[in-house]
Design an enzyme around this catalytic site. Sequence first.
Site, PDB file in Angstrom:
ATOM      1  CG  ASP A  74      -1.771   1.230   1.312  1.00 36.55           C
ATOM      2  OD1 ASP A  74      -2.578   1.448   0.390  1.00 36.55           O
ATOM      3  OD2 ASP A  74      -1.634   1.999   2.296  1.00 36.55           O
ATOM      4  CG  HIS A 104       3.642   6.584  -4.351  1.00 29.30           C
ATOM      5  ND1 HIS A 104       2.506   5.830  -4.191  1.00 29.30           N
ATOM      6  CD2 HIS A 104       3.332   7.839  -3.945  1.00 29.30           C
ATOM      7  CE1 HIS A 104       1.542   6.608  -3.717  1.00 29.30           C
ATOM      8  NE2 HIS A 104       2.017   7.810  -3.558  1.00 29.30           N
ATOM      9  CG  ASP A 108      -7.987   3.212  -5.216  1.00 32.22           C
ATOM     10  OD1 ASP A 108      -8.130   2.723  -6.352  1.00 32.22           O
ATOM     11  OD2 ASP A 108      -6.877   3.387  -4.692  1.00 32.22           O
TER      12      ASP A 108
END
Length: 1591
Positions: A609, A612, A731
């Site tokens: 999750d 980045h 999402d």
Amino acid sequence: MVKPVNLDSPSQRLDLSLSQVQFGMTEIDIAPTTPKTPADEGKEFFLNQRLEGEQPIRVYELRLDPDGGPSKQRSYIRLPPAYVPYILRVSLDAGTPASKNGVFRTNIPLDGGLFERDRFAERKLPIDFSKPIQVDLPISHAGAFVYWVEYDSDFPGQRIKGREGYFNVDPILRIPARLPILSADLKPLLPSEEGAQILPDYVNLPLDGIAMLTVISKWMGPIEQWKKHFQEASDRGYTMLHWTPLQVRGASDSPYSIKDQKNYDPLMFNPPVEPLAAASIVKDTLRAAREEYGLLSLTDVVLNHTASDSEWLVQHPEAGYSPSNTPHLTPALEFDDAILEFSGSLQGGGLPTHVTSQKDIDTLMSAFEQHLKSKELWQFYVLDVQEEKAAILSALTSDSIVPWNGVDLNGKSAPAIADIVRSFGSIHGLGALSSRYCAHVDGDIAAGIMKAACAHNAHGDQALAEDWKRVVDVLNVSLYADWEGDMRIALDMIKNRLKYTRLNSNGPKLGEISKDSPLVESYFTRLPGFETNPALYSVANNGWIWDADPLVNFALPPSKAYLRREVIVWGDCVKLRYGSSPSDNPWLWRFITSYVTSLATTFDGFRIDNCHSTPLHVGTAMLDAARKVNPNLYVCAELFTGSEQMDLMFVRKLGVNSLVREAGNAWDPKEFSRIMYRYGLGKPMGSMDEACLTNVQELAPPFGTGPPRPCIVTLLHGSIPHAIMYDLTHDNESYLDKFTAEHALCVAGIVTFGYCAVASVKGFDDLYSKLLNLVQEKRLYDVTDLGEGSGIARAKRVLNGLKREMVLGGYEEAHVFQDGDYIILHRVHPKTQKGYLLVGHTAFTKRPKERGWPNPIELSRTRAKFICGFAIDFLSYEAPRDTETIKGLPSRLIDLPDVPAIQKSNPAGPLCSIIVPDFFPPGSIMIFEVEAEQADPTLDMFCADVDSAAAAFSSLDLVDLNVVLYRADAEERDATDGKFGVYDVPALGRLTYSGLEGWMGPLQAVMTTNDLGNPLCENLRKGTWALDYTVERLFHQTDNFPNLAAPAQWLQQRFERIKNSVSPYLRPKFFAMTIYTAYKAARRAALEQFSEFVSTGHEFTQNLALCAVQMHGVVQSASLDPSKATPSLAAGLPHFSTGWARCWGRDVFISLRGLFLTTGNYEGARRHILAFASTLKHGLIPNLLDSVRNPRYNSRDSPWWMLQNIQDYVNMAPNGISILSETVSRRFPADDTWVAWNDPRAYAYTSTLAEVIQEIFQRHASGISFREHNAGPNLDMQMKDAGFDIDIHVDWKTGFIFGGSKYNCGTWMDKMGESEKAGTKGIPGTPRDGAPVEIVGLVKSTLRWLDGLVKEGKFPFEGVVASIDGKDRLVTYGEWNDLIQRSFERYFYIPLDPADDTQYAADTKRIHRRGIYKDVYGSGRGREWSDYQFRPNFPIAMTVAPELFDETHALQALRLADEILRGPMGMKTLDPSDMQYRPYYDNSNDSEDKAVAKGRNYHNGPEWGWPLGYFLRAYLHFDTRVGAGKHDPLQTLHYLHRALLEPRHYIQRDAWAGLPELTNKDGAYCRDSCETQAWSASTLLDFLEEVRKYS
């Protein structure tokens, strides 16, 4: 033998509860239940004997750059799962810098044991300059690994660490096998019909076979109800479930806000259970999902943050970022407090608490700005003026002064002093923001500064303090500006956020503003205890920043993101503070490691999750720990770095197996097809890399012992990150909101046909109308399976089932085609050409329910049969209202009737045509089974049959191979009377050669990258012209070359089968397979006829040696015999390929040693020696042979090059001495009368070769003076009349041979001026009259050799008769040799020290560079300066006659040449400091510039290839005697091999497969150069043959 890895095996996966795991400070310490790791098993495999039926080992070869690092393209390598151990072969070219005592290091456990990130295995690279360097690395388990090569630098004792490279090995995933999804008659089978039924056997699931479904556990109900969800997902064809986090959730109820990482959500269990029991139940449940329903399990791992109400934060506040551990957050916290305070005061202050308009926002922001100013946050930025004044006064009065030792400050103004103070770093705490007035200058420092500023003025302490106060005021000006700028950014951010959250229609519209629901989200969580210690118990919330650098932690200085309010914050999550290593936060590292490893024992995969913004070192360490307990852990991630290179960094270091890609990001059909081509194509149909670029070899035991094994070697060319393609993520907004609801069905079909992992979210198939809110949604999923209300689930079942079968079956090739709103995806197996075709009608925009106007889909030589088709009809675009369950849009999945595939015929062969039916509304899909018609299942084996190719090409000699492999356009037209030239490819141009090498130029790139859009491929698809040409040109020449019949027939047999059985789209593949197989056979046939030096040498040696085949062939217009066509050596291609321009005496004999003698073609060398010897006239051999019909005698150096080659032949050829007694028929009468070749006087007498040698020496000793036959414009239209006069004589004071004039050029630097406009016509660019240094060396070499032969009684002549001081006498060869030996250094060396000039024939005033050797001695009057030019000719003399040179002088001169003259591809022909230096050759230059007009600078700066070989040989000789290589020749060899890097790279990539004649400055391409030149390749072969003696 190692068995396929079993995920249930305890050796692969440790089944541990949290209470059984003991954690160290930095790593998990787990005792495996078996001592064998995957690396141990891999080692055991290679040590054991081969088993019966064992398949060849796969070897993947990774070629590194010369510095030991990977090329950019190969910086990331993805390797397949190690179902059976295989080899990663790392290879380097011999002699490259990284091979200098090179050691290959990697953290893959090559010798067994567990993987440790910081434990490196090593393999010493073999030192061999003549053979390729390779290291075989056994691969037996998954993971992310790094490697590099470490090697010696040029400085003793220093090592270089090369660039790092990365390779990731895919994990082994295993799932239960299933029955087919289709019936025997191709109809989809339902579960009740045993379609795709689970079987007891397991199969390996490649990553491309993953079909993952994201589910939110809290919408699934208690865990005992999950099996119905498993059944639904299994029936719909999914192979993996993606679970959002199952741990205890925080107050927000978001799955990603984890409150307790160690325990599962208690609401999952009814009745409640203890934590250990919960973990066991989850494990058992997921095991059942895998075993009973064929569903692997993957979960999100959250490493960045924890829920703001995590109880452990109170005990461990150091786990978050707070002003206590990150002091620069202090003003950000005060800012945040100001927001809360202001938000709670609105009602009492008469300010709006609800935002209903822009005016409300403006009113609130104006009031808040005033409130913020009252907090005086500027004090965190500036220096305290009064404190600064007090501090300096204290220092002055106590005489505690630190003297200033910087720049002179005396008399400087306050602004000037302020700039200097700032630049010298005298301000402590500047920008630290850790407290109010934290920026300051120590009083004693300030006192020293001001004392220095007022050194010549009597200032009292008070005055100095006032002056310092003014300096501080100046310093504060910019600091106040910094504060104002930061506050303006912060207020703008707040204003924009306020508008979005409370006013915008697309925002959450949060409602009333209060202390509990502040103006904007709070940036800090205030833990219990913050009232008494806010710095410790106020921790920063996590979030994200637009366009941020993912490698920069925005919670650490110098980032001011929290103060500037740039973070889009998640108020329910606290950002975790790991520090740079476990020692910075030991408890947190141990805690999160335990969380990660516990999940790895339960789940098959992780989704990282917020990957980045996960610190790379944290992610790496956590995944390493996870892979220790589950070596085959699958890892995927979604990255938002905005850069493919940055994505690649995360993929490489973390070992991310798949990156999330989203079909929903496509905005139209064209972009959708591009995304699918980029990430989901697999390989294009008719791909060539696997079919063409693999070869079978024998694998030596990688551990030194064990049996050799057959292997299949595949070159690696780099990888892009593997994709997991979502039709929709959990999402993102639904397709109803983003495009149209109908679009979902089409997207599902197209995505599922991708050759990549695919994924969806629960609800996509069910056609949920809206994005579900992870926090607020409380309803449960409606389980509809495949029945009513299941949306497109029944279609998805077929799609997922076909996908699984296609991946398991290896249907890796596809074609994606877009036709308006349609996307067609055709997927096939590369060998059988069986597959499936999907037609999708996209619905990006709302359109009528019509088919549109698609073109018929026509498939050449293909049969197609309809399987199924679906359309979707929506009854309403509003989901039913249900307070308990989540429902999809009311819809009806329509089964489309059969669509016939109409079989047709046309001249190119049969085809089938699919016409889209009338009812095929937007969103519809249809699927066909396709199969190549009249497919030839053995064609690939037939085309790539190495054994039959070897047999067909085995009878070819090297001249035959010149026809088969090469022949430039002019050569081919000459040899075939114009019937054939090179093949011309539309939009690409003419090939370099008519033979196989011509095809390999474009095909090499096409095969490597599967670039089927190349114009050559298009030409092959359109027709069979290339096939016909290849065969016909060979058959046409079988009368002259009867051996060509066998390869011609071999090619014809394959091409006929290709023409008769292959669809046009496959024609490029099978053409490439055939050509490449033939090419390898022809190349091998040549290499087998070469010397051992070549046949066992490295690729560069072999590529150079093949230039001997390239240059040596038969054309009708050039020959060594005037009466018939014989093979002859071309000087270069394409300019010197035919007629009089083909065969040059000088070029032949510069090239002969390398191209013929080192390669073992002694007969070819002999024929050229005897042919040129037969032409001896005036004591010279011709420069231009012109088939011995009209030879031209205008080169002074040619006979000496021939004699050097005769010497080389005698020394290198078997029984080479016998050539001296061979008889030569003389082309011209003994009196030098010119006669035609067929005149009776021609060839009327004979001489032995020894007599020819003697004649050359005697004629030179006697003096040569003649005028060229046929002198005048007919012979040379550029030359002045005087230039035809040839005069040569020996100076018996030195022994040097002098000759030439200012009007001719008798050495290789032979460019004649041609420009009337510039006034240079007939004036050579480089006359070099006098005694050129290389001629002196060549003469000396031959004299030394002859003297030795005379002493051994092997040469019948003692010397020559010469007139010296008016008397004729015998000068023996030994005497002449000694004379030159005594003279050379004195007349050619230019000393380093001017004081030594008197010891040498050095004109001090003409010397502009010292420590060199003259290029010429005795240049003509007015050109004496040319003696002193620094050119690359002296290494030739050094090579052939090293004894002439003082060794120290020689090495000094060579080092200068290395520094000044050597370029990337050759040697500069003139010193760049010379006034005549002009490095760009342009023969078409028509200017008035005398230096360059009509290319007169040909040899005055451009960089020529062939002198490089002589330079390298000379350097090797002298450096190993008196230089760095004296005690260790390897030092010299490594250094010199750097000069080969560019030529090596050039010959590998150049379509001409050779080295150019010359380049312009610094290796730049020269359009007037020959593309490949005989001597350029030859002299490097000479060098490499010398090097071999050291190996």
